[in-house]
Design a protein around this motif. Structure first.
Motif, mmCIF file in Angstrom:
data_model
loop_
_atom_site.group_PDB
_atom_site.id
_atom_site.type_symbol
_atom_site.label_atom_id
_atom_site.label_comp_id
_atom_site.label_asym_id
_atom_site.label_seq_id
_atom_site.Cartn_x
_atom_site.Cartn_y
_atom_site.Cartn_z
ATOM 1 N N ASP A 62 0.703 -1.944 0.500
ATOM 2 C CA ASP A 62 -0.141 0.554 -0.044
ATOM 3 C C ASP A 62 0.914 1.385 -0.093
ATOM 4 N N HIS A 63 1.825 1.341 0.441
ATOM 5 C CA HIS A 63 2.768 2.201 0.843
ATOM 6 C C HIS A 63 4.071 2.218 -0.155
ATOM 7 N N TYR A 64 4.133 1.603 -1.131
ATOM 8 C CA TYR A 64 5.272 1.335 -2.242
ATOM 9 C C TYR A 64 5.895 2.652 -2.005
ATOM 10 N N TRP B 92 5.847 7.289 2.783
ATOM 11 C CA TRP B 92 5.884 6.123 1.676
ATOM 12 C C TRP B 92 6.541 5.145 3.236
ATOM 13 N N ASP B 93 6.812 3.880 2.677
ATOM 14 C CA ASP B 93 6.666 2.610 4.210
ATOM 15 C C ASP B 93 8.604 2.848 3.551
ATOM 16 N N PRO B 94 9.568 3.084 3.615
ATOM 17 C CA PRO B 94 11.221 3.202 3.021
ATOM 18 C C PRO B 94 11.519 1.448 3.241
ATOM 19 N N SER C 129 1.913 8.501 -2.666
ATOM 20 C CA SER C 129 2.504 8.677 -2.062
ATOM 21 C C SER C 129 1.347 8.600 -0.739
ATOM 22 N N ARG C 130 1.177 8.077 0.465
ATOM 23 C CA ARG C 130 0.272 7.689 1.582
ATOM 24 C C ARG C 130 -0.236 9.129 2.279
ATOM 25 N N LEU C 131 1.068 10.337 2.224
ATOM 26 C CA LEU C 131 0.486 11.954 2.480
ATOM 27 C C LEU C 131 -0.792 12.164 1.380
ATOM 28 N N LEU D 254 2.232 -6.038 1.828
ATOM 29 C CA LEU D 254 3.944 -5.677 3.011
ATOM 30 C C LEU D 254 4.480 -3.997 3.079
ATOM 31 N N HIS D 255 4.983 -4.218 4.572
ATOM 32 C CA HIS D 255 4.901 -2.816 5.325
ATOM 33 C C HIS D 255 5.768 -2.388 6.078
ATOM 34 N N SER D 256 6.827 -1.186 6.551
ATOM 35 C CA SER D 256 7.920 -1.418 6.814
ATOM 36 C C SER D 256 8.087 -0.151 7.738
HETATM 37 ZN ZN LIG Z 1 2.557 0.524 5.797
#
Ligand SMILES: [Zn+2]
Length: 269
Positions: free
Chosen positions: A37-39, A63-65, A88-90, A158-160
């Motif tokens: 989702d936050h690639y 994002w998810d670095p 961006s999730r923003l 997948l996330h970070s």
């Molecule tokens: Zn995420």
């Protein structure tokens, strides 16, 4: 700063903007369907910089670095279909229900997002129509197609996560995120805990809920698929070598899980 269009427009993506959905290995043979989702951290041109300095776009709020490199390599290693989101999730957070206040955040951690202040209903809708809807429509289509064709599907989101949030350091290297699935998460936790060098979070640093998440509740739980989220600490995947190592490790563990699920007849043999 370029904010003149951010709050008013009902347009979003135009000619030079990239499509929101990125896919890899669409014909992959793996039962694992990877989502991210936050690639990406792209901003639609019309939104300028959302009123933020460039330094904010290297941070976890945008994002998810590191997760993009892990997702790409893991997709290849497992021969698994990856569906990822480039913006961006923003702009709009694709793992939040659109009605949640954090969907288009006005503040993220301690950063005020000027371009998200005072959005009209049209501008809010444009972000949903332009980015959120096509991404989730594509995931739903792919799951539909797999079900129709009898292809087993296990959803892995997948996330970070940032090593320090609001001044508090996080001890975990990796965390599993789950809610209603009782099959996959215990297996994943068990294998991760057998890795001698890892501190593993069990629903840490985040847990999944219907109020704070979208991908797992909607595409995993509501569809009756085995599912889990995976969160990797960002300092461990801050360069290509780290991304590779973690993709290799997760690839090995997910392959072992696949073997176990087949032995348990939870996947076809
Ligand atoms: Zn995420």
């Amino acid at each position: 700063m370029d904010l003149e269009n951010a709050g008013a427009t009902s347009r979003l993506l135009e000619g030079e903007d990239v499509p929101p959905v990125l896919e890899d290995n669409a014909e992959g043979s793996s039962p694992f369907l990877l989502t991210c989702d936050h690639y990406g951290r792209t901003i639609p041109r019309i939104l300028g910089d959302l009123g933020l300095p460039a330094s904010e776009f290297t941070r976890h709020i945008a994002w998810d670095p590191g997760i993009a490199g892990v997702a790409d390599a893991l997709s290849k290693r497992l021969d698994a279909h990856l569906i990822a989101q480039r913006y961006s999730r923003l702009v709009i957070d694709c793992n939040r229900p659109p009605e949640a206040a954090s969907s288009i955040p006005r503040i993220s951690e301690a950063t005020v997002i000027p371009g998200n202040e005072g959005l009209s209903r049209d501008a809010t809708e444009a972000r949903r129509r332009g980015i959120f809807d096509p991404y989730h429509r594509r995931i739903a289509e792919v799951i539909d197609r797999r079900l129709r064709n009898g292809i087993p599907t296990v959803l892995v989101s997948l996330h970070s996560f940032t090593p320090v949030y609001a001044g508090i350091a996080r001890p975990w290297h990796i965390g599993t995120l789950y809610h209603r699935d009782t099959k996959l998460p215990p297996l994943l936790l068990k294998l991760l805990r057998e890795e001698p060098d890892l501190v593993v979070g069990d629903n840490e640093p985040y847990a999944v809920s219907d109020e704070t998440d979208y991908t797992i509740p909607v595409h995993g739980e509501a569809r009756g698929l085995m599912n889990t989220g995976i969160e990797i600490r960002q300092d461990l995947i801050a360069d290509q070598a780290g991304e590779r190592l973690w993709a290799d490790r997760l690839g090995r563990i997910l392959a072992e899980i696949e073997t176990t699920l087949r032995a348990q007849r939870l996947l076809p043999v």
